[in-house]
Enzyme design. Structure first.
Site, mmCIF file in Angstrom:
data_model
loop_
_atom_site.group_PDB
_atom_site.id
_atom_site.type_symbol
_atom_site.label_atom_id
_atom_site.label_comp_id
_atom_site.label_asym_id
_atom_site.label_seq_id
_atom_site.Cartn_x
_atom_site.Cartn_y
_atom_site.Cartn_z
ATOM 1 N N ARG A 1 0.812 -1.216 0.000
ATOM 2 C CA ARG A 1 0.000 0.000 0.000
ATOM 3 C C ARG A 1 0.846 1.268 0.000
ATOM 4 O O ARG A 1 0.323 2.368 -0.139
ATOM 5 C CB ARG A 1 -0.936 -0.002 1.205
ATOM 6 C CG ARG A 1 -1.932 -1.162 1.148
ATOM 7 C CD ARG A 1 -2.911 -1.115 2.268
ATOM 8 N NE ARG A 1 -3.750 0.072 2.109
ATOM 9 C CZ ARG A 1 -4.541 0.550 3.042
ATOM 10 N NH1 ARG A 1 -4.605 -0.037 4.212
ATOM 11 N NH2 ARG A 1 -5.272 1.621 2.824
ATOM 12 N N CYS A 2 2.156 1.120 0.147
ATOM 13 C CA CYS A 2 3.061 2.267 0.227
ATOM 14 C C CYS A 2 3.711 2.523 -1.139
ATOM 15 O O CYS A 2 4.340 1.629 -1.717
ATOM 16 C CB CYS A 2 4.135 1.978 1.282
ATOM 17 S SG CYS A 2 5.461 3.195 1.320
ATOM 18 N N SER A 3 3.586 3.748 -1.634
ATOM 19 C CA SER A 3 4.138 4.065 -2.957
ATOM 20 C C SER A 3 5.669 3.942 -2.969
ATOM 21 O O SER A 3 6.238 3.463 -3.952
ATOM 22 C CB SER A 3 3.723 5.466 -3.392
ATOM 23 O OG SER A 3 4.237 6.445 -2.510
#
Length: 113
Positions: free
Chosen positions: A9-11
């Site tokens: 979920r973390c870019s």
């Protein structure tokens, strides 16, 4: 083998995976929110990073602000907090043998390839 401790979920974490793919590196993705570190594993990774536990704490996380920010914690207590609350761990962490980096910016991965 290279390992990337990854949160999909973390870019920035996704950029780390893409960077390793672009380098044609063989690597293992470890989704550390699904498979949290043990105290020994996190201690080992921190020694490879060669930084203090407080340096990989995500201080803007709500759980940090509500439960830990106002406390003075030892390194062992910080490690225990991260093991119990893996969202507190900065990401992505990339490990290659005896070396590791927090891949922010992503190009820091080059330091251990």
């Amino acid at each position: 083998m290279i390992k990337i401790y990854h949160n999909p979920r973390c870019s920035k974490s996704r950029l780390g995976v893409a960077y390793l793919e672009d380098k044609n590196a063989e690597f293992e993705i470890i989704k550390y929110l699904d498979n949290p570190f043990t105290i020994d594993e996190l201690t080992n990774v921190l020694s490879k990073l060669n930084i203090a536990p407080i340096e990989v704490i995500r201080k803007n996380e709500a759980i940090w602000k509500s439960d830990f920010k106002s406390k003075t914690l030892s390194d062992a207590e910080l490690i225990e907090a991260m093991v119990k609350n893996p969202k507190l761990i900065e990401r992505p962490i990339v490990v290659n043998g005896s070396k590791a980096v927090v891949a922010r910016p992503t190009e820091r991965i080059d330091e251990i390839l």
